[in-house]
Design an enzyme around this catalytic site. Structure first.
Site, mmCIF file in Angstrom:
data_model
loop_
_atom_site.group_PDB
_atom_site.id
_atom_site.type_symbol
_atom_site.label_atom_id
_atom_site.label_comp_id
_atom_site.label_asym_id
_atom_site.label_seq_id
_atom_site.Cartn_x
_atom_site.Cartn_y
_atom_site.Cartn_z
ATOM 1 N N HIS A 1 -0.973 10.385 -2.868
ATOM 2 C CA HIS A 1 -2.215 10.016 -2.189
ATOM 3 C C HIS A 1 -3.027 11.232 -1.781
ATOM 4 C CE1 HIS A 1 -4.605 9.266 1.471
ATOM 5 N NE2 HIS A 1 -5.062 8.297 0.713
ATOM 6 N N HIS B 1 0.825 -1.199 0.000
ATOM 7 C CA HIS B 1 0.000 0.000 0.000
ATOM 8 C C HIS B 1 0.867 1.260 0.000
ATOM 9 C CE1 HIS B 1 -2.720 2.863 2.351
ATOM 10 N NE2 HIS B 1 -3.390 2.629 1.241
#
Ligand code: CA
Length: 333
Positions: free
Chosen positions: A93, A51
Site C-alpha cells: 500500500h 481491505h
C-alpha cells in the site's frame, strides 16, 4: 381526546409520512434495478471486501492477512498493485517501502524510496510483519515477524487455495503514473493465471474487480479487459453536491460499475445519485458495527472496504467459516 392532542397527532403523522416518503425516494427507489446490475457484473450483494486482507488482525497485504480473510469467508481480497524495478507486480500500500518494512535497517537511506527503486530480490529480503507487532502489541504474534512482501502471482495462488471459501480479488492500480504499462502487466498476469473471467456456477461471480483513483488507468483496463468490472475511487474535496453529481456522471459515462468513496461522503443524496446512475457504492474504510449500521440506513451498503471482514460478515448475519485463532494456528502463524 382534546383538540390540541388531535392536532399534535395529525402533525406527527404528516411528518412521519413525509420522512417515510423522502426515505423511499432517496434510498429505496434508486436501488431498484441495482441488484440486477450487480448480478450482471458478478459482484456480490453486500460485498465483504477485505481491505488489504484482514488487516486489523494481521500485517496488511501479507499472507496471513489474506489467508485469514479467505478462510473467515470474505467475498473479495483487496490489494494495492505496484511494480518492482525489475518489472514484478507486488502488493504494497505504502509509497515509501520503509513504512511497513525494516527497509531503514537493511537499506540505509532508502526507507522512503518507492517500490520501483527496489528489485524483487531486494524487497523479498524485507520483514513486512514486525512493524505490526510493534504497533499493535495486543494483536502481535511471533509468526508475523519476518513476513515477506507478496507478489501478485503469490496472491492469486493463495486466493485459489482456499477450501471453504473461494474469494475474488479486488485490485487497485496504485499510483499508476509511476508504473507506465502496469495495466497491461496486470491483465497479462491475470489472463495467464485464468483469473479474468468468472467463477464456475450459476452466479457467474467475477474473479476480479479493478479499482483506481485514476480515470485513465481504469480506461486503459477497460480497453485491455472489458469483461472485468471497474470501480472508481475518490476521496476528499467532494463536499459540494454538484461536484459529486458531475463526478458520478463522469464515472458512469466511463463504463464503470461502481464508485468507491470515502465513507463520510455517503450522504443519502450522494448515494442515491450514484444508484440512479446505475453505480454500486463501495465506501472505504468501514471498521465498526455502528458505521456498517449507519451506511446500511443510508443505502450505502452494496459493499464496504473493511479492515475487519469478521465484523462485516457478522453484521450481515453470515457466520465466520473459520475462527481467526484456528486459521492462524493451522497455517503456522
Ligand atoms: Ca487500496
Amino acid at each position: 381526546m382534546t383538540k390540541k392532542k388531535v392536532i399534535v397527532m395529525v402533525v406527527a403523522a404528516l411528518l412521519a409520512g413525509a420522512l417515510a416518503r423522502a426515505y423511499v425516494q432517496q434510498v429505496t427507489l434508486p436501488k431498484r434495478g441495482l441488484e440486477k446490475s450487480a448480478a450482471a457484473a458478478g459482484i456480490p450483494r453486500h460485498a465483504v471486501i477485505a481491505h488489504r486482507g484482514a488487516s486489523y488482525l494481521a500485517p496488511e497485504e501479507t499472507a496471513p492477512a489474506y489467508v485469514l480473510a479467505r478462510d473467515m469467508g470474505a467475498d473479495l481480497l483487496e490489494g494495492d498493485i505496484q511494480r518492482t524495478k525489475d518489472g514484478v507486480l507486488v502488493l504494497l500500500h505504502s509509497h515509501a517501502v520503509g513504512e511497513t518494512t525494516n527497509a531503514a535497517q537493511l537499506f540505509p537511506g532508502r526507507a522512503n524510496d518507492p517500490v520501483d527503486r527496489f528489485t524483487l530480490a531486494e524487497l523479498k529480503r524485507l520483514d513486512a510483519g514486525s512493524w505490526f507487532n510493534a504497533a499493535h502489541p495486543r494483536r502481535a504474534r511471533a509468526g508475523y515477524a519476518g513476513l515477506k512482501i507478496l507478489t501478485l502471482d503469490e496472491l492469486v495462488t493463495l486466493a485459489e487455495s482456499g477450501t471453504a471459501n473461494r474469494p475474488a480479488l479486488y485490485l487497485e492500480t496504485k499510483s499508476p503514473e509511476r508504473f507506465p504499462g502496469v495495466e497491461r502487466d496486470l491483465v497479462e498476469l491475470l489472463r495467464r493465471r485464468g483469473w479474468l473471467g468468472t467463477f464456475p456456477g450459476p452466479e457467474r461471480r467475477a474473479k476480479v474487480i479493478f479499482q483506481s483513483f485514476r480515470p485513465e488507468s481504469l480506461a486503459r483496463l477497460r480497453e485491455l479487459a472489458p469483461e472485468v468490472p471497474r470501480v472508481r475511487l475518490f476521496g476528499s474535496k467532494l463536499f459540494d453536491r454538484a461536484a459529486w453529481d458531475a463526478m458520478t456522471r463522469e464515472i458512469a459515462g466511463g463504463g464503470a460499475q461502481g464508485v468507491g468513496p470515502t465513507a463520510y461522503l455517503c450522504w443519502p443524496w450522494n448515494v442515491s445519485t450514484a444508484h440512479r446512475a446505475g453505480l454500486l457504492v463501495h465506501p472505504y474504510t468501514v471498521n465498526a458495527v455502528w458505521q456498517f449500521r449507519i451506511l446500511a440506513l443510508l443505502g450505502a451498503d452494496d459493499g464496504c472496504f473493511t479492515d475487519r471482514c469478521d465484523q462485516s460478515l457478522r453484521f450481515y448475519g453470515r457466520p465466520l467459516l473459520g475462527q481467526p485463532e484456528a486459521i492462524l494456528a493451522r497455517n503456522g502463524y
